[in-house]
Design a protein around this motif. Structure first.
Motif: not given
Lengths: 484, 99
Positions: A308, A310-313, A316, A339-340, A342
Motif C-alpha cells: 500500500a 497511500e495508506e498505512s496497514p 487500510l 506493507h506500506s 511512501r
C-alpha cells in the motif's frame, strides 16, 4: 584481445549467497580465481566483500580469510554488524581468519631491495589457520600508499594474484575507482576473470545504488546496471531477467473476490500468474476491488502480499472493514502481509529491489500494488515502463498473480493509462463514474482480458457494507454472461 | 662522524627475514657492517626467520622482507630493504642526520 567461445564450458562458480547476485552472475563468482570489486568511496565494496566471505563461511561451509588494509578488525566487525553479521563469533569459531595489515609510509624507510614476502606469509597463515576457500583483500591498493618502489609493488602484485590462483582460493579484491580506470592502481590489469563495478548516485535527493558486471570471462552476463540495496540483512541485487516471454503459463483460474466480476471474466476470474490492472479516477473503488482479491486469496490459503503506497496497514484494514472486507484475521494468520511505504522515499528501482526481496522471502501467490500510479508520476515514462516491465516479468516468472491499481485523471483520459503498459497487462478493468439521469453511480467494465471471452458491457456497481455488488444488467447491453 | 645517540646507549635491532634469500643475507651483512662501524660493542641483532614463524609477521606487522626494526633506543623505527643503500639506512636508523 582474446575471444572466448561463448559458454564453451561453464566455469565452476562459488555462490555468494547474496540475494540476486548469484542470478546475474549465473551462479556466483569464478571459483578459485580473483574477482575485482571496484567503486567510489561509500559504494559498498567492503560490505559486499564481507558478505561474500561471511555467507561463504555460514551457508556454504567455505571458511574465509579477510585481509584488511584499511580498517582494524574491530572497525570491520562493527561495520558488518550493521548488516546483522557477527564477525567476532565467526572468528572465534575459526570460520573466518582476520588480519589487519597496516602500512604507513611515515613508519617505513626504504633502503635497497625488498619484496612483500611478509604479506605472502600472512596470507598463507590466514588461509591455513581456518582452511580458507575464500579470501578478501580490502583494499590492496593501500600498499601503494605505503611503499615507494612501484616496480616492486607491481611485480609483487602479479605474483600475489598468481599465488592466490595457485592456492585455489576464490578471492575478492576491492579497489577504489580511479579517474580513467576502474581502480586507481589499475588492478584490473591483474584480474582477468571477473570485474564488478559498484556505483552510488544521488539524483533529486533520491539515492540509487547500482552494480554492473564489467567483465566475466567465460560467462554470459548482463551488461546492464542492476540496482541494489544495502539494508539490515545485507545486499540485495535486483536481477533483471532476460525479459523473455517464456514464462510458464497456467490455465488455472483464481477468483477476483467478487463473484459477479468473475462471471464477467468467463465465469472463472483471472488467470493465475497473470497481471491485472484496475484503473479509474479517484474514489471509484480501486482499492476496494483489490482488497476483495487479497481477501479471497488469503481465504483460499494462498499468501498475498499487499503493498500500500497511500495508506498505512491500519488505515487500510479499518477502511476495508467498513465495506465488509476484514483483512485483519488473515494478517494475523500470516496469509496476508500488508506493507506500506511512501513512494517518494526511494527511487523507482529501490522500490523494485524491495518488492523483489519481499516476494522472494514471503513467496506469495498473489501481489497487490496499490497504487502503481505514484511510481509512474514520479519518474519519466521510459523509466516507469522499464520498471513495470521488470516487475511484471518477475512476478510472471514466479507465477504470481499481480493486481495493480492505477489512478487516472478525470475526463477523457480514462483509457489513456498512458505509459504504454497496456501490452504488459493481461486483464484490464476500468472503473468510472457514470451519470444515470441525475444520479452519479459507478461503472465497471473489462477493457481487455487475454485468453478468455469476457463481458463487454459496462456494469453498474455499488460498494456496500457487504462489499462490491454489481447490479443486474438492464437494457440491451447484456450479452448473457451474467447467467453463469 | 658522530653517531646520533649517547655513547652508552644500547641498541636492540631485529631483522625479519624469510629463510636464506639473497636479499635477507645481504641485509644481515650490511647491517653487521654498519653496526660494527657505528655501534661497536653496544648492539644486539636478533634475526627472525618468518618462514619458521609466520605468526610473527602478523603480530609485528611485517609486510616487506627484509625489514629491520630498531626496538631500542626508542622510538621504534622500521626500515625495509637489504640496506644496500648505506646512506639511507643510516638515516633511517637515525645513526645519521638527514642531509
Amino acid at each position: 584481445m582474446k575471444m572466448e567461445r561463448p559458454q564453451a564450458r561453464s566455469l565452476p562458480k562459488a555462490p555468494t549467497g547474496i540475494h540476486g547476485l548469484d542470478e546475474i552472475t549465473g551462479g556466483g563468482l569464478p571459483r578459485g580465481r580473483p574477482t575485482l570489486v571496484c567503486g567510489g568511496p561509500g559504494c559498498g565494496k567492503t560490505l559486499l566483500a564481507a558478505e561474500f566471505l561471511i555467507r561463504g563461511a555460514t551457508q556454504f561451509d567455505e571458511p574465509g580469510a579477510f585481509i584488511t588494509f584499511e580498517e582494524t578488525g574491530e572497525e570491520l566487525a562493527q561495520n558488518v554488524r550493521s548488516l546483522g553479521f557477527d564477525l567476532d563469533r565467526l572468528v572465534e569459531e575459526q570460520k573466518i581468519a582476520l588480519d589487519y595489515v597496516r602500512v604507513e609510509r611515515s613508519e617505513i624507510a626504504e633502503t635497497g631491495e625488498y619484496d612483500l614476502e611478509g604479506l605472502f606469509l600472512r596470507l598463507g597463515l590466514a588461509i591455513d589457520s581456518v582452511g580458507a576457500k575464500r579470501i578478501v583483500l580490502d583494499t590492496i591498493e593501500s600498499l601503494f600508499g605505503g611503499f615507494d618502489n612501484q616496480a616492486v609493488l607491481r611485480s609483487e602484485l602479479r605474483r600475489l594474484f598468481r599465488y592466490l590462483k595457485d592456492r585455489g582460493v576464490t578471492a575478492v579484491i576491492t579497489g577504489e575507482r580511479g579517474d580513467k580506470s576502474y581502480t586507481r592502481q589499475g588492478l584490473e590489469e591483474y584480474v582477468s576473470d571477473c570485474v564488478i563495478l559498484l556505483d552510488h548516485r544521488v539524483t533529486e535527493q533520491v539515492s540509487t545504488r547500482r552494480m554492473r558486471i564489467v567483465k566475466y570471462r567465460g560467462t554470459t552476463h548482463g551488461t546492464n546496471e542492476y540496482p541494489f540495496l544495502i539494508d539490515e540483512e545485507g545486499f540485495s541485487v535486483l536481477p533483471m531477467t532476460g525479459l523473455q516471454l517464456d514464462h510458464e503459463v497456467s490455465n488455472e483460474r483464481v477468483s477476483s473476490g467478487v463473484p459477479a466480476l468473475d462471471a464477467m471474466l468467463d465465469g472463472k476470474g483471472y488467470y493465475r500468474g497473470s497481471s491485472v490492472l484496475i484503473s479509474g479516477t479517484a474514489g471509484t473503488g480501486k482499492t476496494s476491488l483489490a482488497a476483495h482479491f487479497a481477501q479471497e486469496s488469503a481465504r483460499r490459503g494462498e499468501r498475498c502480499l499487499y503493498l500500500a503506497f497511500e495508506e498505512s496497514p491500519q488505515q487500510l484494514m479499518r477502511n476495508m472493514r467498513t465495506i465488509g472486507v476484514d483483512l485483519e484475521p488473515h494478517v494475523k494468520k500470516g496469509a496476508l502481509r500488508l506493507h506500506s511505504a511512501r513512494p517518494s522515499l526511494h527511487g523507482l528501482e529501490m522500490h523494485l529491489v524491495q518488492i523483489h526481496k519481499m516476494v522472494s522471502e514471503f513467496k506469495p501467490a498473489a501481489v497487490v500494488i496499490d497504487p502503481i500510479s505514484n511510481f509512474i508520476d514520479n519518474s519519466t515514462a521510459i523509466e516507469a515502463q522499464a520498471m513495470l516491465l521488470r516487475l511484471v516479468d518477475f512476478l510472471k516468472a514466479k507465477q504470481v498473480t499481480a493486481v495493480f491499481t492505477h489512478l487516472t485523471g478525470g475526463g477523457n483520459a480514462l483509457e489513456a493509462t498512458d505509459i504504454g503498459i497496456s501490452s504488459l497487462i493481461d486483464t484490464w478493468l476500468l472503473l468510472r463514474d457514470i451519470e444515470v439521469g441525475t444520479a452519479r453511480s459507478k461503472g465497471l467494465y473489462v477493457l481487455k482480458s487475454r485468453g478468455m471471452p469476457h463481458a463487454r458491457e459496462i456494469r453498474e456497481f455499488v460498494v456496500t457494507r457487504r462489499g462490491i455488488e454489481l447490479k443486474q444488467v438492464t437494457g440491451k447491453a447484456g450479452k448473457g454472461k451474467r447467467k453463469k | 662522524m658522530t653517531p646520533n645517540g649517547t655513547a652508552g646507549e644500547k641498541w636492540n635491532l631485529r631483522l625479519y627475514t624469510a629463510g636464506q634469500s639473497p636479499k635477507s643475507l645481504a641485509a644481515l651483512d650490511n647491517l653487521k657492517r654498519m653496526c660494527e662501524q657505528h655501534l661497536a660493542g653496544r648492539y644486539t641483532i636478533e634475526v627472525v626467520d618468518l618462514l619458521k614463524n609466520p605468526r610473527l609477521a602478523k603480530d609485528d606487522q611485517i609486510v616487506a622482507i627484509p625489514t629491520l626494526v630498531r626496538k631500542l633506543p626508542e622510538p621504534l623505527r622500521r626500515i625495509v630493504g637489504d640496506l644496500s643503500d648505506t646512506e639511507r639506512a643510516l638515516v633511517g636508523m637515525q645513526l645519521k642526520q638527514q642531509k
